[in-house]
Design an enzyme around this catalytic site. Structure first.
Site, mmCIF file in Angstrom:
data_model
loop_
_atom_site.group_PDB
_atom_site.id
_atom_site.type_symbol
_atom_site.label_atom_id
_atom_site.label_comp_id
_atom_site.label_asym_id
_atom_site.label_seq_id
_atom_site.Cartn_x
_atom_site.Cartn_y
_atom_site.Cartn_z
ATOM 1 C CG HIS A 60 5.759 9.321 77.662
ATOM 2 N ND1 HIS A 60 5.103 9.279 76.467
ATOM 3 C CD2 HIS A 60 6.334 10.540 77.705
ATOM 4 C CE1 HIS A 60 5.269 10.416 75.813
ATOM 5 N NE2 HIS A 60 6.019 11.198 76.557
ATOM 6 C CG HIS A 61 3.119 7.534 83.891
ATOM 7 N ND1 HIS A 61 3.801 7.604 85.086
ATOM 8 C CD2 HIS A 61 2.409 8.690 83.795
ATOM 9 C CE1 HIS A 61 3.520 8.751 85.690
ATOM 10 N NE2 HIS A 61 2.684 9.427 84.931
ATOM 11 C CB SER A 62 5.703 1.532 82.959
ATOM 12 O OG SER A 62 5.757 0.205 82.478
ATOM 13 C CG ASP A 71 6.067 4.548 86.046
ATOM 14 O OD1 ASP A 71 5.082 5.202 85.673
ATOM 15 O OD2 ASP A 71 6.534 3.594 85.393
#
Length: 659
Positions: free
Chosen positions: A282-284, A293
């Protein structure tokens, strides 16, 4: 509108009907995307899962269901009190803090209360990162407060107990706990990844063996196919055989670029399908980098490479200026329109989200392409400039080794102006809501809650003023960590907003520089050395900006804001990957680039298709937040694999979509 090539050269007379058919396909996909319901998009997993709204949340452990990345924590409260104080209540407040939440304060979780000497409750806690749990209680008789905290990394689907003892007697008034005790051992949540890796490794070995015998049949296509195939955002070739009348060798095509693009698309599909719900797919949450990312900026970097080669091809064919301008504007409009259709599900024009991934592609593509087109120099133009600047003794001018930079010095000044604009707006623009000027934090619990409503700083402020709150994404990845789990309000922030678009232009321009190196230097060694030098330079810039720190640098790496260090870091990686793949695939031919090569040649079709059919069989079968990582990973990997198979089938039947 959208063009495609279906079939080989002998079906060239059908090109107009094919173009119309492909246009209909893309329009249908866009219409489905615009009308598609969102029930198959499960909400992101929060930091902890507690029903705070209950006034008396005494929950039985057996009735509570696990969710992804959670464990059960049962709190036992034992009150040692005088007999005549049995009617007193001893409420215990539970607070949480994740170690991943940088510089944050504890947030309230739940209240445990009762009028008995023994009471208990069970709730779910986050198992992704180390957690700090604290309890506080007011002693009724002694009229004092006591608290204690414990730090512990809970394991997924493990069951734990925490015993709290409250003493409120005439001789002793205190609180204590026995620490966290494991009741049921947690699962190894990373075991499914290890199994998946072994399976993929085995498939790669088998494929390599098969590819050794059949690669020529798969990849030695007719010249007619290569003449029609262009990358989705520009050609990856330097010239076209129709330019000169005399026979010449087959044109050079960078399979490494197609393969690099394919890798980006495959990872993008996988992470958009939730990546097995692992946090690193998942995105940071805010500062920092995860696998998710990487792909968006890399794809934009590759687009920059294609722009150089596409403009050079058009100029070599003496394409009229109006036709080049039309191609650029048409492609920009199509990308922007597709983006609007894909991201707006079951909405109206009043609440339609305007910024988005393809919209950012469109803006960056248009600006950088026009910028390069206005200053483009062909190989012969630069050769003439070098000859004119050669001294009488025959030595080359001082700028000969950096001619790809020197002849475009005005472009660099324009990009520098964009960079100055980003920094001025980010760090000098006064903000509303009492937010400090220059704030680039996540808001919420960060900074101990002092800037709770300041998420994104100037980036969010500009988007609110330009688009309005109703036309923004309305959430942020920071919500998973930096906001309490019961926080249900809209956060007016868009990760694809206006201010970040400035730096998307920068990374496309850096990709443009990579394309210039490929165009103007014909020796592979010259190209590879220069690409690696750029990687080193950008890596040093990133190190200085971040001070080798995730949080404490001058400008931390941040995907939500597309910070300067984010662009330089991802460009550093791209400048390293490109020559590595170029050497392996195009020079030594140790790898054909398959299967990513097939995906990279049909990237816009795969991207739009996977967005449209998210949540539909066979790409998804409804596994959600209560499923295991193993089931979710299997579902997401199969969903991604289906698109790779579709891309390969399109390659076999010579179906390629471009805009």
């Amino acid at each position: 509108m959208v063009k495609s090539i279906i079939r080989s050269q002998e079906n060239e007379t059908m090109s107009s009907s094919v173009a119309r058919s492909t246009s209909i396909v893309i329009l249908v996909l866009a219409m489905i995307a615009a009308a598609k319901a969102q029930e198959f998009h499960p909400k992101e997993v929060g930091e902890a899962f507690i029903q705070k709204k209950s006034a008396h949340p005494l929950v039985d452990s057996k009735s509570l269901k696990f969710k992804v990345d959670t464990a059960k924590l049962t709190v036992f409260v034992h009150a040692l009190i005088d007999d005549n104080k049995n009617n007193l209540s001893y409420p215990v407040q539970i607070y949480f803090l994740s170690d991943y939440c940088h510089n944050c304060s504890y947030y309230y979780v739940t209240n445990i209360t009762g009028i008995h000497k023994h009471y208990t409750t069970t709730f779910l806690v986050d198992s992704k990162w180390n957690s700090n749990v604290m309890f506080m209680s007011n002693l009724s008789k002694s009229n004092i407060s006591c608290s204690e905290n414990v730090s512990y990394h809970f394991g997924e689907r493990g069951e734990y107990t925490w015993q709290i003892e409250i003493r409120d007697t005439t001789t002793n008034a205190s609180c204590s706990s026995n620490g966290i005790t494991v009741v049921t051992k947690p699962w190894n949540s990373y075991l499914p990844i290890l199994v998946a890796f072994c399976i993929l490794l085995g498939l790669a070995i088998v494929y390599s063996i098969v590819d050794t015998f059949y690669s020529r049949r798969l990849l030695n296509r007719s010249e007619s196919v290569d003449r029609f195939i262009n990358s989705d955002l520009g050609s990856t070739t330097t010239m076209d055989e129709t330019m000169v009348p005399e026979p010449r060798p087959a044109r050079e095509r960078m399979k490494s670029v197609d393969s690099f693009r394919g890798i980006c698309i495959v990872i993008m599909v996988f992470v958009n399908y939730k990546g097995g719900w692992y946090w690193f797919f998942h995105h940071s949450p805010w500062h920092g980098l995860t696998v998710a990312d990487l792909v968006f900026p890399w794809f934009m970097f590759i687009m920059g490479i294609n722009i150089v080669l596409s403009i050079d091809s058009l100029e070599r064919k003496a394409t009229p200026k109006w036709e080049i301008a039309y191609k650029i504007l048409r492609r920009t409009a199509i990308l922007f329109f597709l983006g609007l259709c894909i991201i707006n599900h079951n909405t109206d024009f009043v609440n339609m989200r305007i910024p988005g991934v393809l919209q950012r592609f469109a803006v960056a593509y248009c600006i950088v392409t026009l910028l390069h087109w206005g200053f483009h120099k062909s190989v012969s133009d630069i050769s003439t400039m070098v000859v004119n600047a050669t001294s009488e003794d025959g030595s080359n001018p001082w700028w000969y080794l950096i001619r790809d930079i020197k002849v475009y010095w005005l472009q660099w000044i324009i990009i520098a102006c964009f960079e100055v604009l980003w920094h001025c707006l980010t760090f000098l623009l006064p903000l509303d809501n009492g937010c400090p000027t220059g704030y680039i934090g996540p808001g919420g619990l960060a900074d101990h809650g002092k800037n709770f409503n300041c998420t994104g700083g100037a980036a969010a402020y500009i988007d609110r003023k330009v688009f309005g709150v109703k036309h923004l994404y309305g959430s942020t990845t920071a919500k998973k960590v930096y906001f309490p789990p019961d926080f249900d309000e809209t956060i007016p922030f868009d990760p694809e907003g206006l201010l970040g678009s400035i730096h998307s232009i920068l990374i496309v321009f850096l990709g443009l520089q990579a394309g210039k190196i490929y165009l103007y230097y014909k020796e592979p060694k010259q190209r590879i050395i220069r690409w690696y030098c750029w990687s080193l330079l950008l890596g040093v810039i990133s190190a200085v900006l971040t001070k080798f720190s995730q949080y404490d640098g001058w400008i931390p790496v941040n995907k939500n804001l597309w910070s300067t260090s984010f662009v330089t870091t991802l460009s550093c990686f791209a400048f390293f990957i490109l020559p590595t793949m170029y050497y392996i695939i195009d020079i030594k031919k140790l790898w054909t680039g398959a299967p990513f090569y097939f995906v990279g040649m049909n990237s816009i079709f795969i991207y739009v298709g996977h967005e449209v059919f998210t949540g539909y069989l066979p790409f998804s079968w409804g596994a959600g937040s209560t499923s295991t990582h193993a089931e979710l990973l299997a579902m997401n990997m199969l969903g991604t694999a289906y698109w790779v198979i579709i891309a390969y089938y399109c390659y076999k039947i010579k179906f390629f979509v471009k805009i």
